[in-house]
Design an enzyme around this catalytic site. Sequence first.
Site, short mmCIF file in Angstrom:
data_model
loop_
_atom_site.label_atom_id
_atom_site.label_comp_id
_atom_site.label_asym_id
_atom_site.label_seq_id
_atom_site.Cartn_x
_atom_site.Cartn_y
_atom_site.Cartn_z
N ASP A 93 0.87 -1.17 0.00
CA ASP A 93 0.00 0.00 0.00
C ASP A 93 0.91 1.22 0.00
O ASP A 93 1.52 1.55 1.02
CB ASP A 93 -0.88 -0.05 1.26
N LYS A 138 3.04 11.47 -3.94
CA LYS A 138 1.98 10.75 -4.65
C LYS A 138 1.00 11.73 -5.31
O LYS A 138 0.44 11.44 -6.36
CB LYS A 138 1.25 9.84 -3.66
N ASP A 149 -12.91 5.26 1.91
CA ASP A 149 -11.48 5.25 2.24
C ASP A 149 -10.96 6.68 2.28
O ASP A 149 -10.76 7.31 1.24
CB ASP A 149 -10.74 4.42 1.18
N GLU A 180 -7.27 0.68 -4.19
CA GLU A 180 -7.21 0.57 -2.73
C GLU A 180 -8.53 0.14 -2.08
O GLU A 180 -8.52 -0.77 -1.26
CB GLU A 180 -6.69 1.90 -2.14
P1 ADP Z 1 -2.59 7.35 3.07
O1 ADP Z 1 -2.87 5.95 2.65
O2 ADP Z 1 -3.25 8.38 2.21
O3 ADP Z 1 -1.17 7.66 3.30
P2 ADP Z 1 -3.56 6.56 5.68
O4 ADP Z 1 -4.74 5.72 5.41
O5 ADP Z 1 -2.32 5.91 6.13
O6 ADP Z 1 -3.30 7.54 4.49
O7 ADP Z 1 -4.01 7.65 6.74
C1 ADP Z 1 -3.16 8.64 7.16
C2 ADP Z 1 -3.97 9.81 7.63
O8 ADP Z 1 -4.78 9.40 8.73
C3 ADP Z 1 -3.10 10.97 8.12
O9 ADP Z 1 -3.59 12.19 7.61
C4 ADP Z 1 -3.28 10.89 9.63
O10 ADP Z 1 -3.17 12.17 10.22
C5 ADP Z 1 -4.69 10.37 9.74
N1 ADP Z 1 -4.95 9.72 11.03
C6 ADP Z 1 -4.35 8.62 11.54
N2 ADP Z 1 -4.83 8.35 12.77
C7 ADP Z 1 -5.75 9.30 13.03
C8 ADP Z 1 -6.62 9.59 14.15
N3 ADP Z 1 -6.59 8.83 15.26
N4 ADP Z 1 -7.45 10.65 14.06
C9 ADP Z 1 -7.47 11.42 12.96
N5 ADP Z 1 -6.69 11.22 11.88
C10 ADP Z 1 -5.85 10.18 11.93
MG MG Z 2 -4.19 4.64 2.01
#
Ligand code: ADP
Ligand code: MG
Length: 565
Positions: free
Chosen positions: A16, A78, A186, A155
């Site tokens: 991912d 990205k 998502d 995804e």
């Molecule tokens: P990506 O795949 O786009 O990189 P993710 O699915 O890994 O994203 O999610 C990352 C995002 O989730 C970040 O913006 C992070 O700040 C947010 N995030 C993670 N945990 C929390 C939480 N407990 N509350 C709010 N936002 C969160």
């Molecule tokens: Mg993601």
Amino acid sequence: MTAPNKKSKHPAVGIDLGTTYSVIARLDELGRPQTLNNAEGDKITPSVLLFEDGNVVVGKEAAKAAATDADNVAECAKRDLGNQFYHRQIGGRRYPPESLQAWILNKLRVDATRQIGAFSKAVVTVPAYFDEVRRKATMDAGYIAGLEVMDIINEPTAAAVAFGFQQGYMNPDRPDDQRKKILVYDLGGGTFDVTVMEIGGRNFNALATDGDVMLGGKDWDQRLVDFVAEEFIRKFGLDPREEPNSHGRLWRDCEDAKRTLSARAKAQIACDFRGQALRVEVSRSQFHDMTKDLLDRTSFTTRQTLQAAGLEWPDIDRVLLCGGSSRMPAVVEMLRDLSGKEPDCSISPDEAVAHGAALHAGILLAHYDGVSPSFHVRNVNSHSLGVVAMDARTRRPRTAVLIPRNTPLPVVARRVFKTQRVGQKSILVQIVEGESASPDDCSQLGKCSVRDLPAELPAQTPIEVRFRYEENGRLTVTVKVEGTDKALKHEMSRENSLSSEELDSWRKYISGLDPIAPPPPANLSGEAIQLAAGAKAADDALDYAPESEGPPADPNAGTVKRRWV
Ligand code: ADP
Ligand code: MG
């Protein structure tokens, strides 16, 4: 490349590659997905790079450096995929976004190799709403990182596959007749995707998909950053966003506060800049108010996707949450109100996508080994694909759709056009992706031209354009002049993608798989490549043939893209 061998020669690896965090997983001996920790011992790796003394550090340490060494840090590459260069220079140099994505993939590959041994085959995920150009760029990043990308999958589909596995859908003893419709929401760090899927009989069929590649947790952070900065300006007349390192620190503290607000009713954010210091308290309801429009955008797109699937909320069995930002209580509340159902938070929002990708990799490897798959995934295209044609009445170019969005893949589509003039010598076929009738508002995928048409060809000679669109988003175009043996077939060329020499050069430099190579020269960074088949602006466009209106356009092909991107 080695030929596919008998069982378990290759581990089934899924990646991912997130805007803010990336995850790598494999299937264990029993075929269960398992996240592989990185060298720091973490399951998730920040998609952040630090350029330091000729080295590139990826992950947690690079993310920390955003507060002290911001100029040398690259994040959210990205979001720049599909462009020729990352939006900012680093160390006086411009980098193609593919190369930055490749460094992230390379770290994941190298760290995983320590645990499972050397491997190259992997499945990489992309947002469902990624267009053709960004999909190709993701595959190129994988190649640069020394991977053999067996497939790229969406995804939300990957999340649904992980969910299906958890629910026992892949169990061969399970009856085939149970069909469930699920909506996957998502919301990650940089992108938002929503997909409606039907799971049944071990088939995973996407029914409709939509999203926004410029909407994610980062935008929620930005609102807090701006809120604190404006307080700071009001109090001290200074803007902490002006200086990259203090901006980086403020950003880190705001992201932290955002996470706090998912668990508590209020959070404190400290900000110091040029000897002045401020502490701001933000309540959850204040945070909700300042980000309401962002949440509304996701709600609008969710409703549109449901409509595009021809469904209503009572038809949906589950609303599946995924992506780190779905942890925000406001997201859960909004979806509960919208759907009248309790959103399902049973899959790990961080790991589900990588797990689904590993399950898909397992299927592909089994297929190479001649084993029949235990489930099948069928996707739809997220953007309409067509060509530019001249409207005979207005003499203005317009988009003629060959494959409307949300068409199940793979698909072959044809549409007949006409030459414009008597004795026309060439035709220009411009391929576009998007929902607008005006080609200028669509994304330009590439061009090809058919030359040396037979002499004295009458005006209005039919020209058949045929598209073959694969499940992974690759397109082949065939142009045929009716009544002649003149046909041209080729894979599209893209103006902003790297040439194969450039890809090889970056691969040698980044993956370290070949003898150590010097960095590619700066001018070898995403130069526009030649248009395929030597298309020239002077070539004639196609005439829109009124009697061949083609497949009906998707009536729900919404305004989402034009409205917000
Ligand atoms: P990506 O795949 O786009 O990189 P993710 O699915 O890994 O994203 O999610 C990352 C995002 O989730 C970040 O913006 C992070 O700040 C947010 N995030 C993670 N945990 C929390 C939480 N407990 N509350 C709010 N936002 C969160
Ligand atoms: Mg993601």
